[in-house]
Design an enzyme around this catalytic site. Structure first.
Site, PDB file in Angstrom:
ATOM      1  N   GLN A  47      36.991  52.870  44.484  1.00  0.00           N
ATOM      2  CA  GLN A  47      36.064  51.828  43.833  1.00  0.00           C
ATOM      3  C   GLN A  47      37.040  51.289  42.777  1.00  0.00           C
ATOM      4  O   GLN A  47      38.239  51.519  42.498  1.00  0.00           O
ATOM      5  CB  GLN A  47      35.104  52.499  42.957  1.00  0.00           C
ATOM      6  CG  GLN A  47      34.021  53.272  43.947  1.00  0.00           C
ATOM      7  CD  GLN A  47      32.619  53.618  43.248  1.00  0.00           C
ATOM      8  OE1 GLN A  47      32.652  53.590  41.973  1.00  0.00           O
ATOM      9  NE2 GLN A  47      32.038  54.102  43.774  1.00  0.00           N
ATOM     10  N   CYS A  48      36.618  50.090  42.404  1.00  0.00           N
ATOM     11  CA  CYS A  48      37.486  49.088  41.315  1.00  0.00           C
ATOM     12  C   CYS A  48      37.749  50.368  40.200  1.00  0.00           C
ATOM     13  O   CYS A  48      36.886  50.843  39.554  1.00  0.00           O
ATOM     14  CB  CYS A  48      36.506  48.066  40.684  1.00  0.00           C
ATOM     15  SG  CYS A  48      36.253  46.801  41.847  1.00  0.00           S
ATOM     16  N   PRO A  49      38.750  50.082  39.731  1.00  0.00           N
ATOM     17  CA  PRO A  49      39.859  49.108  39.708  1.00  0.00           C
ATOM     18  C   PRO A  49      41.164  49.774  40.737  1.00  0.00           C
ATOM     19  O   PRO A  49      42.012  49.200  40.753  1.00  0.00           O
ATOM     20  CB  PRO A  49      40.657  49.172  38.291  1.00  0.00           C
ATOM     21  CG  PRO A  49      40.358  50.499  37.799  1.00  0.00           C
ATOM     22  CD  PRO A  49      39.175  50.994  38.449  1.00  0.00           C
ATOM     23  N   GLU A  97      42.669  47.061  43.407  1.00  0.00           N
ATOM     24  CA  GLU A  97      43.135  45.973  42.853  1.00  0.00           C
ATOM     25  C   GLU A  97      44.668  46.652  42.511  1.00  0.00           C
ATOM     26  O   GLU A  97      45.719  45.836  42.406  1.00  0.00           O
ATOM     27  CB  GLU A  97      42.534  45.514  41.571  1.00  0.00           C
ATOM     28  CG  GLU A  97      41.437  44.996  41.905  1.00  0.00           C
ATOM     29  CD  GLU A  97      40.114  45.894  41.996  1.00  0.00           C
ATOM     30  OE1 GLU A  97      40.329  47.138  42.055  1.00  0.00           O
ATOM     31  OE2 GLU A  97      38.969  45.524  42.607  1.00  0.00           O
TER      32      GLU A  97
END
Length: 325
Positions: A144-146, A149
């Site tokens: 999941q985020c982050p 990224e």
């Protein structure tokens, strides 16, 4: 706690055709997205908006605000066994989902399977043929985020202009909100391919990362943070600076207590579905700037802080510090 259903059949693929057999899972208004489906799940007189993901032998339902998650796994053998796992903040919702889906599978699934194969789903083989050949791969499915990224930024930093990176991801907030901004920040062109239960991001690095000096100066001097939080490019910049996870906790909705941590910290929290994403830059007890995305509607700073208590559902919060471990 899991519930199991045993079906006296050997094949189950047609049960994964949610467009055709949506009522089996108490769904209506099923609509195909760029990946997965959106739908309504009805419990009694209440309808919940859900995200539906279909895998090779799995089917997942995520309530958009994180109120519940249903995971179904279809296991082959002499008979097909369906494992049903429900996570929900409300016990009545949890038991109703387990009972309703189990009952429908017991009553109708065998007849559906014996009718023969239904319509095919997404032509994954054709999509795979259309994708460019990419040597670098990053698999962040299940994260999941982050995390997607941060991992993408680190990998792109090591690449040369002209190289391509394929990122496999299945977290809605990363697909819809943050990875496209990371691509812009890292000076990449990207294409998205629907692989059924996940997305393939293919990023082409065009050149050196685009550095906005105002972002850096604002962060150093703690200036204009609230204004810059309205820029998703600044949010992506923060992900590139704060890339060391020091703490992770499960959440049931949002509260002010989540957004407190010692020293300068980036705190990000997302629902298990596609309902909400919160990103806040904090320093000790003070929130310097905050962005809250609820189903595509965005709120910032004081407004975001004022409505966060209305955000409910299962999610996770990550606490990030600058620099790699």
């Amino acid at each position: 706690m899991e519930t199991s259903v045993v079906l006296r059949v050997r094949e189950f693929q047609q049960l994964l055709d949610v467009e055709r057999y949506h009522r089996l899972y108490m769904l209506s208004d099923v609509r195909r997205l760029s990946w997965g489906y959106s739908a309504k799940l009805k419990l009694g007189k209440i309808s919940f908006p859900v995200l539906v993901k279909v895998g090779k032998n799995t089917l997942d339902l995520y309530e958009e605000q994180g109120k519940f998650m249903v995971h179904m796994e279809f296991m082959e053998g002499d008979n097909i066994k369906v494992r049903i796992k429900v996570e929900a903040s409300n016990e009545m919702v949890k038991s109703s989902l387990e009972e309703g889906i189990s009952r429908n599978l017991n009553e109708y699934a065998e007849s559906i399977c014996k009718m023969g194969k239904g319509r095919t789903q997404e032509p994954i083989a054709l999509i795979s043929m259309m994708k460019p050949f990419v040597r670098r791969h990053l698999d962040v499915r299940g994260e999941q985020c982050p995390i997607p990224e941060i991992a993408a930024k680190k990998e792109l930093t090591r690449m040369r202009p002209g190289e391509e990176l394929e990122i496999l991801v299945d977290h809605p907030a990363a697909v819809d909100v943050t990875l496209p901004e990371v691509a812009k920040l890292m000076n990449c062109k990207y294409e998205i391919y629907n692989m059924g239960d996940y997305v393939s991001f293919v990023m082409l690095k065009l050149g050196d990362p685009i550095m906005n000096k105002n972002y850096l100066q604002g962060l150093i001097h703690r200036e204009k943070i609230p204004e810059m939080m309205r820029d998703m490019g600044f949010v992506a910049f923060l992900y590139s600076v704060f890339d060391r996870v020091v703490k992770q906790v499960s959440t049931d909705g949002l509260s002010p207590e989540i957004f407190r941590y010692e020293g300068l910290t980036l705190i990000t929290s997302a629902s298990i579905g596609r309902g909400w994403l919160a990103v806040a830059l904090v320093e000790d007890q003070r929130v310097l700037g905050m962005m809250l995305d609820i189903k595509g509607e965005r709120y910032w700073n004081e407004e975001a802080l004022n409505i966060m208590n209305k955000v409910k559902g299962i999610g996770n919060a990550f606490y990030l510090k600058p620099g790699s471990a």
